[in-house]
Design an enzyme around this catalytic site. Structure first.
Site, PDB file in Angstrom:
ATOM      1  N   ARG A 139      11.925  -4.635  -0.534  1.00 32.96           N
ATOM      2  CA  ARG A 139      10.617  -5.202  -0.934  1.00 32.96           C
ATOM      3  C   ARG A 139      10.253  -6.372  -0.015  1.00 32.96           C
ATOM      4  O   ARG A 139       9.097  -6.600   0.300  1.00 32.96           O
ATOM      5  CB  ARG A 139      10.668  -5.624  -2.407  1.00 32.96           C
ATOM      6  CG  ARG A 139       9.392  -6.279  -2.874  1.00 32.96           C
ATOM      7  CD  ARG A 139       9.184  -6.317  -4.403  1.00 32.96           C
ATOM      8  NE  ARG A 139      10.363  -6.262  -5.216  1.00 32.96           N
ATOM      9  CZ  ARG A 139      11.210  -7.282  -5.424  1.00 32.96           C
ATOM     10  NH1 ARG A 139      10.991  -8.455  -4.850  1.00 32.96           N
ATOM     11  NH2 ARG A 139      12.259  -7.121  -6.204  1.00 32.96           N
ATOM     12  N   LYS A 149      -7.748   5.263   5.280  1.00 32.16           N
ATOM     13  CA  LYS A 149      -8.907   5.829   5.976  1.00 32.16           C
ATOM     14  C   LYS A 149      -8.591   6.040   7.465  1.00 32.16           C
ATOM     15  O   LYS A 149      -7.711   6.801   7.779  1.00 32.16           O
ATOM     16  CB  LYS A 149     -10.114   4.905   5.731  1.00 32.16           C
ATOM     17  CG  LYS A 149     -10.338   4.576   4.238  1.00 32.16           C
ATOM     18  CD  LYS A 149     -10.565   5.821   3.426  1.00 32.16           C
ATOM     19  CE  LYS A 149     -10.788   5.646   1.936  1.00 32.16           C
ATOM     20  NZ  LYS A 149     -10.046   4.691   1.191  1.00 32.16           N
TER      21      LYS A 149
HETATM   22  O1  P1T Z   1      -8.226   3.698  -1.717  1.00 32.00           O
HETATM   23  P1  P1T Z   1      -7.537   2.447  -1.257  1.00 32.00           P
HETATM   24  O2  P1T Z   1      -6.621   2.644  -0.112  1.00 32.00           O
HETATM   25  O3  P1T Z   1      -6.906   1.679  -2.366  1.00 32.00           O
HETATM   26  O4  P1T Z   1      -8.674   1.495  -0.607  1.00 32.00           O
HETATM   27  C1  P1T Z   1      -9.730   0.938  -1.325  1.00 32.00           C
HETATM   28  C2  P1T Z   1     -10.919   0.712  -0.429  1.00 32.00           C
HETATM   29  C3  P1T Z   1     -11.139  -0.557   0.090  1.00 32.00           C
HETATM   30  N1  P1T Z   1     -12.177  -0.817   0.919  1.00 32.00           N
HETATM   31  C4  P1T Z   1     -13.028   0.142   1.286  1.00 32.00           C
HETATM   32  C5  P1T Z   1     -14.173  -0.172   2.183  1.00 32.00           C
HETATM   33  C6  P1T Z   1     -12.858   1.459   0.816  1.00 32.00           C
HETATM   34  O5  P1T Z   1     -13.723   2.397   1.225  1.00 32.00           O
HETATM   35  C7  P1T Z   1     -11.779   1.752  -0.063  1.00 32.00           C
HETATM   36  C8  P1T Z   1     -11.564   3.111  -0.623  1.00 32.00           C
HETATM   37  N2  P1T Z   1     -12.687   3.947  -0.537  1.00 32.00           N
HETATM   38  C9  P1T Z   1     -12.757   5.244  -0.989  1.00 32.00           C
HETATM   39  C10 P1T Z   1     -11.756   5.890  -1.584  1.00 32.00           C
HETATM   40  C11 P1T Z   1     -14.047   5.908  -0.760  1.00 32.00           C
HETATM   41  O6  P1T Z   1     -14.160   7.152  -0.852  1.00 32.00           O
HETATM   42  O7  P1T Z   1     -15.018   5.192  -0.455  1.00 32.00           O
END
Ligand code: P1T
Length: 399
Positions: A66, A216
């Site tokens: 961790r 992403k």
């Molecule tokens: O899904 P996660 O890895 O927890 O990330 C959250 C998040 C944070 N910031 C932005 C700009 C994001 O687009 C997202 C997650 N977005 C999607 C799942 C979506 O489809 O827009």
């Protein structure tokens, strides 16, 4: 805590002289040819959860997963190098990174000024989680930096923006907002998920913290859930690392490996995402069944000049309004064959969705309408497929 901080990351500055694409391949993964080392050219997936020590009172280099893990550390160094940051921290999701950041920096009674167009999950985190702990957020149209300044209160500690925003591709002038926050000692957080560090580096523009959903473009293949925070301030990094270890939402070794692998092609992927997105935006702009197209790379985007001044490209996400009703929009989406109807973005495959029923369903309808998220707004994450095939698919579904 003092002991934990012995494991502080090495400064990533030595590799900052290289071009982005070079750092994407090599930073954090320098081949080790010292006596006894394997010389492997790919970072290993280190799965051990704990590490042996010789002395009771003093751990060796590693202690417990961790706190630190070699695969995650390689990724944190690479991410820091790509964002021109001194320090990086990798988390188990974008939301986990955001949560850790808010827990580290805010306490009951503190106030956040946020862009009124944000990923729905970030707004939900502010409104339905942190509000219960006395943290207040107010939302402004941050396309106008003066509105950000006017919304500040004595209790404001943080300004939180996305640029471009999800899903309307609005921009905030990062330099102008940083000038406001720096004057008052406030923390400026920029969620750089939509452009990735290949196209925009907010710390260079004056931001204090960069947030990423690694899920992403950084991962890039729709097979990793992850998040990251990038900072330059050493005291801030130390506090974030303390909270990351104390609360525990770290990125696991296998996901760290997949992200390292994905990042090696980030420069190539972002180029192709951008080319395809611009071609599709231009196609949609001329289509009689489309009323508006939102993409910063179009000359018709009201902030096209700002986009060119603070980023080196426009990314792979665009949105557009189809004429007609929500049922017409649903109909169109369900007829597509090559575009996958799904949430998320940033992968090599093209994804498409209806924010009002999907990614932004947690935002109240009245609020959605106020910012422009209509029932017929469609968001596209343009992949790296052949663009003629993508346009042909849109054409048959719009027909
Ligand atoms: O899904 P996660 O890895 O927890 O990330 C959250 C998040 C944070 N910031 C932005 C700009 C994001 O687009 C997202 C997650 N977005 C999607 C799942 C979506 O489809 O827009």
């Amino acid at each position: 805590m003092a002991q934990e901080l012995q494991h502080r990351q090495p400064d990533s500055a030595p590799s900052s002289a290289f071009e982005f694409a070079t750092k994407a391949v090599h930073a954090g993964e320098e081949v080790d040819l010292r006596e006894g080392a394997t010389g492997e050219v790919v970072t290993a997936i280190h799965l051990a959860t704990t590490y042996a020590r010789k002395k009771v009172a003093k751990p060796e280099r590693y202690e417990y997963v961790r706190l630190q893990n070699p695969t995650r550390e390689a990724l944190e160094v690479k991410l820091a190098s790509l964002e021109n940051a001194r320090y990086g921290l990798a988390f188990s999701s974008g939301m986990a990174a955001e949560t850790s950041l808010l827990l580290t920096l805010l306490k009951s009674g503190d106030h956040i000024v946020a862009f009124d167009d944000l990923y729905g999950g970030t707004k939900r985190l502010f409104e339905q989680v942190f509000a219960n702990f006395g943290v207040e957020a107010s939302y402004v149209d941050a396309t106008n930096a003066q509105l950000v300044e006017r919304a500040l209160k004595p209790s404001t500690k943080m300004v939180w923006i996305e640029s471009p925003t999800n899903p309307l591709l609005k921009l905030a002038d990062i330099r102008a907002i940083a000038a406001i926050t720096q004057k008052r000692g406030l923390i400026l957080v920029v969620d750089n998920t939509f452009l990735s560090p290949y196209l925009q580096r907010p710390l260079d523009l004056g931001a204090d913290v960069v947030v990423h959903s690694v899920t992403k473009y950084l991962g890039g293949h729709s097979d990793v859930l992850g998040g990251a925070l990038l900072v330059n301030s050493e005291p801030l990094y130390e506090r974030l690392q303390f909270h990351q270890n104390s609360t525990g939402a770290v990125l696991p070794p296998f996901d760290s490996y997949l992200t390292l692998r994905g990042l090696k092609t980030l420069a190539l992927r972002m180029e192709q995402h951008g080319k395809n997105a611009l071609a599709i935006a231009r196609y949609l702009e001329k289509h009689p069944k489309v009323s508006r197209v939102f993409y910063p790379g179009l000359e018709s985007h009201p902030q096209h000049a700002l986009a060119k001044s603070q980023a080196s490209g426009f990314g792979g996400v665009l949105s557009f309004d189809v004429k007609g009703t929500m049922a017409d929009a649903e109909n169109f989406l369900e007829r597509l064959k090559l575009f996958t109807l799904a949430e998320s973005l940033g992968g090599v495959e093209s994804l498409i969705e209806l924010p009002s029923l999907m990614t932004h369903a947690s935002v109240e309808k009245a609020e959605r309408e106020k910012v422009g998220i209509t029932d017929t707004l469609i968001r596209v994450s343009v992949g790296i497929e052949g663009v003629a095939d993508l346009i042909a698919d849109l054409e048959q579904a719009l027909a």
